[in-house]
Design a protein around this motif. Structure first.
Motif, mmCIF file in Angstrom:
data_model
loop_
_atom_site.group_PDB
_atom_site.id
_atom_site.type_symbol
_atom_site.label_atom_id
_atom_site.label_comp_id
_atom_site.label_asym_id
_atom_site.label_seq_id
_atom_site.Cartn_x
_atom_site.Cartn_y
_atom_site.Cartn_z
ATOM 1 N N HIS A 8 10.489 17.639 -26.200
ATOM 2 C CA HIS A 8 10.090 16.775 -25.093
ATOM 3 C C HIS A 8 8.572 16.674 -24.986
ATOM 4 O O HIS A 8 8.037 16.477 -23.891
ATOM 5 N N CYS A 19 10.188 11.222 -18.793
ATOM 6 C CA CYS A 19 11.012 12.307 -19.326
ATOM 7 C C CYS A 19 11.569 13.156 -18.179
ATOM 8 O O CYS A 19 12.763 13.469 -18.149
ATOM 9 N N ARG A 23 15.515 13.598 -17.183
ATOM 10 C CA ARG A 23 16.141 14.916 -17.052
ATOM 11 C C ARG A 23 16.791 15.048 -15.679
ATOM 12 O O ARG A 23 17.914 15.525 -15.559
ATOM 13 N N GLY A 26 19.953 13.203 -15.484
ATOM 14 C CA GLY A 26 20.931 13.564 -16.505
ATOM 15 C C GLY A 26 21.079 12.541 -17.619
ATOM 16 O O GLY A 26 22.163 12.390 -18.184
ATOM 17 N N PRO A 28 20.355 11.748 -21.274
ATOM 18 C CA PRO A 28 19.870 12.310 -22.541
ATOM 19 C C PRO A 28 18.902 11.334 -23.208
ATOM 20 O O PRO A 28 19.122 10.116 -23.184
#
Length: 142
Positions: A8, A19, A23, A26, A28
């Motif tokens: 990341h 990012c 996260r 949830g 990906p």
């Protein structure tokens, strides 16, 4: 053998914020995991490595964070050349400060969102039905 690279690792504050929001919701995603060669009008080819990649079944979102300072014209031309040849299952999303979006050429993105509301950008990707059609995105008139 050295340590594994951070999956990341972000190259900008906006990429890092995207990012973190992905996260939190949830979603990906990957950083610079896809690499494209894009033909240019001049006949040469340029490399395009999208900053973020989010997959929703066969639909792939490429997320391009653009900071407050404008990218050089060449970057926008590269995005437009990429879009001219891409698959309909690829959605190029530009995230930039809202005041910059009207100045971006519509040919350089499929969807554009203001960086002031990253939750909305990520929610749009998360809510995409993996087996459905990509929702049309209204672009400004030329």
């Amino acid at each position: 053998m050295g340590p594994a690279p951070d999956a990341h690792a972000s190259r900008s504050g906006l990429e890092s914020a995207l990012c973190a929001e992905m996260r939190a919701q949830g979603v990906p995603h990957e950083h610079r995991s896809l690499h494209f060669r894009v033909g240019r009008a001049s006949g040469d080819a340029a490399q395009y490595d999208p900053a973020l990649v989010a997959r929703r079944g066969p639909i792939v979102f490429l997320i391009e964070p653009l900071e407050a300072a404008g990218p050089e014209r060449g970057r926008l031309e590269l995005l437009a050349a990429f879009l001219d040849r891409h698959s309909p299952e690829i959605v190029l999303v530009v995230v930039a400060p809202s005041e910059r979006i009207p100045a971006l050429p519509p040919a350089a993105y499929d969807e554009a969102y203001g960086s002031e509301d990253l939750a909305a950008v990520v929610r749009r990707i998360r809510e995409q039905d993996p087996s459905g059609m990509v929702r049309p995105f209204p672009k400004p008139k030329a």
